[in-house]
Design a protein around this motif. Structure first.
Motif, PDB file in Angstrom:
ATOM      1  N   GLY A  87      -6.655  -9.704   7.081  1.00 24.50           N
ATOM      2  CA  GLY A  87      -7.554  -9.503   5.947  1.00 24.50           C
ATOM      3  C   GLY A  87      -7.361  -8.176   5.257  1.00 24.50           C
ATOM      4  O   GLY A  87      -7.862  -7.981   4.144  1.00 24.50           O
ATOM      5  N   MET A  88      -6.653  -7.230   5.896  1.00 26.56           N
ATOM      6  CA  MET A  88      -6.382  -5.945   5.263  1.00 26.56           C
ATOM      7  C   MET A  88      -5.426  -6.113   4.079  1.00 26.56           C
ATOM      8  O   MET A  88      -4.626  -7.047   4.040  1.00 26.56           O
ATOM      9  CB  MET A  88      -5.756  -4.974   6.270  1.00 26.56           C
ATOM     10  N   TYR A  89      -5.508  -5.161   3.164  1.00 26.60           N
ATOM     11  CA  TYR A  89      -4.551  -5.085   2.063  1.00 26.60           C
ATOM     12  C   TYR A  89      -3.748  -3.798   2.191  1.00 26.60           C
ATOM     13  O   TYR A  89      -4.294  -2.736   2.508  1.00 26.60           O
ATOM     14  CB  TYR A  89      -5.256  -5.129   0.710  1.00 26.60           C
ATOM     15  N   GLY A  90      -2.474  -3.896   1.960  1.00 29.99           N
ATOM     16  CA  GLY A  90      -1.588  -2.740   1.992  1.00 29.99           C
ATOM     17  C   GLY A  90      -0.604  -2.803   0.846  1.00 29.99           C
ATOM     18  O   GLY A  90      -0.672  -3.681  -0.033  1.00 29.99           O
ATOM     19  N   ASP A  91       0.315  -1.860   0.838  1.00 26.05           N
ATOM     20  CA  ASP A  91       1.363  -1.785  -0.184  1.00 26.05           C
ATOM     21  C   ASP A  91       2.705  -2.097   0.462  1.00 26.05           C
ATOM     22  O   ASP A  91       3.101  -1.428   1.428  1.00 26.05           O
ATOM     23  CB  ASP A  91       1.401  -0.401  -0.824  1.00 26.05           C
ATOM     24  N   ALA A  92       3.381  -3.090  -0.068  1.00 23.03           N
ATOM     25  CA  ALA A  92       4.701  -3.480   0.442  1.00 23.03           C
ATOM     26  C   ALA A  92       5.783  -2.808  -0.396  1.00 23.03           C
ATOM     27  O   ALA A  92       5.697  -2.765  -1.630  1.00 23.03           O
ATOM     28  CB  ALA A  92       4.865  -4.990   0.410  1.00 23.03           C
ATOM     29  N   HIS A  93       6.786  -2.288   0.275  1.00 21.66           N
ATOM     30  CA  HIS A  93       7.888  -1.600  -0.397  1.00 21.66           C
ATOM     31  C   HIS A  93       9.194  -2.222   0.077  1.00 21.66           C
ATOM     32  O   HIS A  93       9.535  -2.156   1.260  1.00 21.66           O
ATOM     33  CB  HIS A  93       7.849  -0.103  -0.071  1.00 21.66           C
TER      34      HIS A  93
END
Length: 488
Positions: free
Chosen positions: A396-402
């Protein structure tokens, strides 16, 4: 004789006075001619006038030209009165290869046009009056033979003008480019590590050892026990088969003795098919007693994410009782735009960061690209497998994909040098003589402040990287005047 002499003296005096008056008049006219003021445009020095007014090209107020003192009078020359093209231009700090200090004159064709003093947009190729009945004033335009994009023309900028406008330059060069794809990612459980707990026999729930969603469990930990009449009957069949096998083992016939053991093996297989553990089967064989309850154990270490059973509840074969999720590895699902799809491949490295934890990087790899595009968002889902030591990443977490795609060594231009114009892009190339020439360029992906160049520019060229819009405005105005001069 005396009156005649007096008359002659009077005539000579009048003649001398007339000669002196003529000399003074000529000197005054010459001085006025020399001291007649001259005005010019600070942005277009070629526009001059003998009276105050506005520049017919840019509309700026004409300023007086400072005249140099006559030589021999002891006056020192005023360096400030020199035109911009005659001033030495020191390079600005941080400016790469500043243009030549003196702009060389270009061999360009010129043409005289006439412009309305009240409406600068009213231009004619012959003298006359404007729509308001006022005389139109002449001005000159230059025609360049350089091939430039439609609506633009090459312009000449001196070092002083470049410094006043704040022009800076960048270099077209070969660089190691990488395409960076950044997008939001949502953490979800690894579907291959989800375990559903159910039973293959019907019965009733006797006891719940894990009675809360979110509770952590270890592999082999008891979850619940059930009572099943079917299971109880099967255990009794096992005991009966064991008793019969003992009796048949004393038979002199090998087939009979072996048949008794086959009955025991069949009863054991039936219990195993119903998920009765080997330890429980051995316990029944050792004690010779049936067990009323059958215990269900955790198939993996993780967390209970779903529980649909209560103590005393009747269950049937196949009913979902619990779901255990192993979160030691999670998935990160990212949405990719169509323009990013050529640069994302299965197996490439991926990094995920959290906005609230700067510097913490979770590394993984792309495991799947969805074969279908989302018709609503026009994006494609990419799945990344991310190891989750310490269970820091929560579903359920949101992060930044690189994601980073290596483009190799390519010709690159600073992104600040590019001016977009609809479907086309162009840049202003600086010449050694102070000219700025617009060039249409075909660009590739963007990487670290640079664009990959497919065509239009070559390594080693200098391009304008700041004040582009001022240069663009001047280039557009010049191109419009050239079009009018050419009768287009």
């Amino acid at each position: 004789m005396r009156p005649s002499r007096r008359l002659n003296n009077a005539c000579l005096g009048a003649l001398a006075a007339m000669v002196l008056l003529l000399v003074l008049s000529a000197s005054s006219v010459s001085g006025k001619a020399q001291e007649a003021p001259l005005y010019h445009c600070p942005m277009h020095p070629q526009v001059t006038s003998d009276k105050p007014g506005d520049c017919p090209i840019c509309g700026m107020r004409l300023v007086p030209v400072k005249s140099k003192p006559a030589p021999g009078r002891g006056a020192q020359p005023d360096a400030r009165a020199a035109s911009p093209s005659q001033q030495a231009v020191p390079a600005q700090a941080g400016e790469a290869s500043a243009p030549a200090t003196t702009a060389l004159p270009l061999q360009l064709k010129t043409k005289t046009l006439w412009r309305s003093t009240m409406n600068p947009n009213e231009i004619s190729d012959h003298p006359g009056k404007d729509s308001m009945g006022m005389e139109m004033v002449p001005f000159t335009v230059t025609e360049s033979s350089t091939q430039t994009p439609a609506g633009l023309a090459s312009i000449s900028v001196t070092g002083a003008d470049a410094r006043r406008m704040g022009l800076t330059y960048g270099l077209v060069e070969e660089r190691d480019l990488r395409r960076d794809v950044r997008t939001a990612a949502r953490i979800v459980p690894d579907e291959t590590r989800l375990y559903r707990v159910n039973t293959k026999v019907g019965g009733w729930v006797e006891k719940l050892y894990v009675n809360a969603t979110g509770q952590a469990v270890r592999r082999g930990q008891p979850l619940l026990s059930i009572y099943s009449p079917e299971l109880l009957a099967s255990e009794q069949e096992l005991l009966s088969a064991m008793s019969a096998a003992k009796q048949l083992a004393r038979s002199p016939y090998s087939q009979v003795s072996q048949g008794g053991q086959a009955l025991v093996d069949a009863a054991v297989r039936r219990l195993k098919l119903w998920d009765v553990s080997q330890a429980q089967i051995e316990r029944i064989e050792k004690t010779g007693q049936v067990e009323k309850e059958m215990t269900l154990y955790a198939p993996a270490s993780g967390y209970v994410t779903d529980k649909t059973v209560l103590p005393g509840q009747r269950i049937t074969p196949g009913d979902p009782l619990m779901v255990v999720a192993d979160l030691s590895t999670v998935w990160a699902e990212a949405e990719l735009y169509e323009s990013d799809l050529p640069y994302v491949k299965v197996g490439m490295a991926a990094k995920v960061t959290l906005p609230y934890w700067p510097g913490k990087v979770f590394e993984g790899r792309v495991s799947l690209l969805d074969p279908f595009l989302d018709p609503a968002t026009r994006t494609l889902k990419a799945r990344m497998v991310i190891p989750n030591p310490g269970m820091v990443l929560k579903p359920g977490m949101y992060g930044d994909a690189h994601l980073e795609y290596d483009l190799g060594i390519q010709t690159a231009v600073p992104d600040s040098a590019i001016l977009p114009a609809g479907e086309h892009n162009y840049a202003f190339v600086a010449g050694s003589d102070g000219t700025l020439t617009p060039v249409e360029v075909t660009l590739g992906p963007r990487s670290g402040g640079y664009f990959e160049v497919f065509s239009g520019l070559t390594p080693g060229q200098r391009v304008v990287t700041s004040a582009n819009f001022l240069v663009d405005s001047e280039s557009s105005l010049k191109a419009a005047l050239q079009a009018i001069a050419a009768g287009k």
